[in-house]
Scaffold this active site. Structure first.
Site, PDB file in Angstrom:
ATOM      1  N   ASN A 171      37.366  22.595  48.862  1.00  0.00           N
ATOM      2  CA  ASN A 171      37.819  23.699  49.701  1.00  0.00           C
ATOM      3  C   ASN A 171      36.639  24.604  50.001  1.00  0.00           C
ATOM      4  OD1 ASN A 171      39.641  25.364  51.076  1.00  0.00           O
ATOM      5  ND2 ASN A 171      40.204  26.496  49.230  1.00  0.00           N
TER       6      ASN A 171
ATOM      7  N   HIS B  68      35.677  28.663  50.716  1.00  0.00           N
ATOM      8  CA  HIS B  68      36.208  30.015  50.504  1.00  0.00           C
ATOM      9  C   HIS B  68      35.186  31.027  51.019  1.00  0.00           C
ATOM     10  CE1 HIS B  68      38.653  33.122  48.752  1.00  0.00           C
ATOM     11  NE2 HIS B  68      37.560  33.650  48.234  1.00  0.00           N
TER      12      HIS B  68
ATOM     13  N   SER C  76      31.612  29.785  49.612  1.00  0.00           N
ATOM     14  CA  SER C  76      31.479  28.792  48.541  1.00  0.00           C
ATOM     15  C   SER C  76      32.303  27.561  48.885  1.00  0.00           C
ATOM     16  CB  SER C  76      32.015  29.350  47.215  1.00  0.00           C
ATOM     17  OG  SER C  76      31.426  30.576  46.879  1.00  0.00           O
TER      18      SER C  76
ATOM     19  N   ASP D   7      41.125  29.339  43.685  1.00  0.00           N
ATOM     20  CA  ASP D   7      39.684  29.422  43.955  1.00  0.00           C
ATOM     21  C   ASP D   7      38.865  29.452  42.671  1.00  0.00           C
ATOM     22  OD1 ASP D   7      40.122  29.482  46.767  1.00  0.00           O
ATOM     23  OD2 ASP D   7      40.533  31.627  46.677  1.00  0.00           O
TER      24      ASP D   7
END
Length: 191
Positions: A98, A100, A127, A136
């Site tokens: 993912n 972020h 990130s 996260d």
């Protein structure tokens, strides 16, 4: 998503995109994926009556249909604003990444740029990280730093961070595709 697909199309990333899945019929990314020749699937979440795990079983079924398995696949979350179930994370352990818009572990969750400005941070950024069962909290693969200007608004900071997101997310996918990432505890080691 678009940056990743374009990098793949230009042969900068040795991976074949199998499918783009959205939980919204009108997601902008679906048209982009089709234009770039990638198959699409829509699995509506609005009005879904089952649990998060039941919804994720539908996602896993679609991934499997297109050959994205826990042994050979990579799931890239990009604009998929749903928390995925622990069952999904466990099944695709260290195969879901993912992006972020903050320098994790700072400012997890929503409105990261607003959080950074309200906190008075001098730098922010983005990130790319592996997804784990937390919000996260997975091991960070790569980060990019963006200076926070005193005159920044949430919009101006977001715009500069987004530019870096478009640069580092394809880079992280490339590292994964080339088997350059090793995970040791919470750390990732890039070889």
């Amino acid at each position: 998503m678009e940056s990743i697909l374009k990098a793949i199309k230009k042969k900068k990333i040795p991976i074949n995109p199998a499918v783009v899945i959205s939980n919204k019929q009108d997601a902008k990314g679906l048209k982009i994926a089709e234009k770039l020749g990638v198959k699409i699937e829509v699995i509506e979440s609005k009005g879904f009556k089952g649990s998060r795990a039941e919804y994720d079983k539908k996602i896993i079924s679609a991934l499997t249909k297109y050959g994205v398995t826990p042994k050979n696949g990579l799931v890239c979350l990009a604009g998929f604003m749903r928390i995925i179930s622990p069952e999904f994370v466990k099944k695709y352990k260290n195969r879901i990444i993912n992006i972020h818009p903050a320098l994790l572990p700072a400012f997890p969750g929503l409105n990261s740029q607003k959080q950074a400005l309200e906190y008075g941070a001098k730098v922010s950024g983005c990130s790319v990280h592996f997804v784990d069962a937390g919000m996260d909290t997975g091991p960070v693969i790569i980060q990019a730093v963006v200076k926070v200007d005193e005159k920044d608004t949430e919009e101006s900071l977001s715009k500069r961070i987004l530019k870096e997101e478009h640069r580092i997310y394809p880079e992280a996918v490339n590292l994964f595709a080339r088997k350059k990432i090793k995970i040791s505890g919470r750390r990732t080691i890039i070889s």
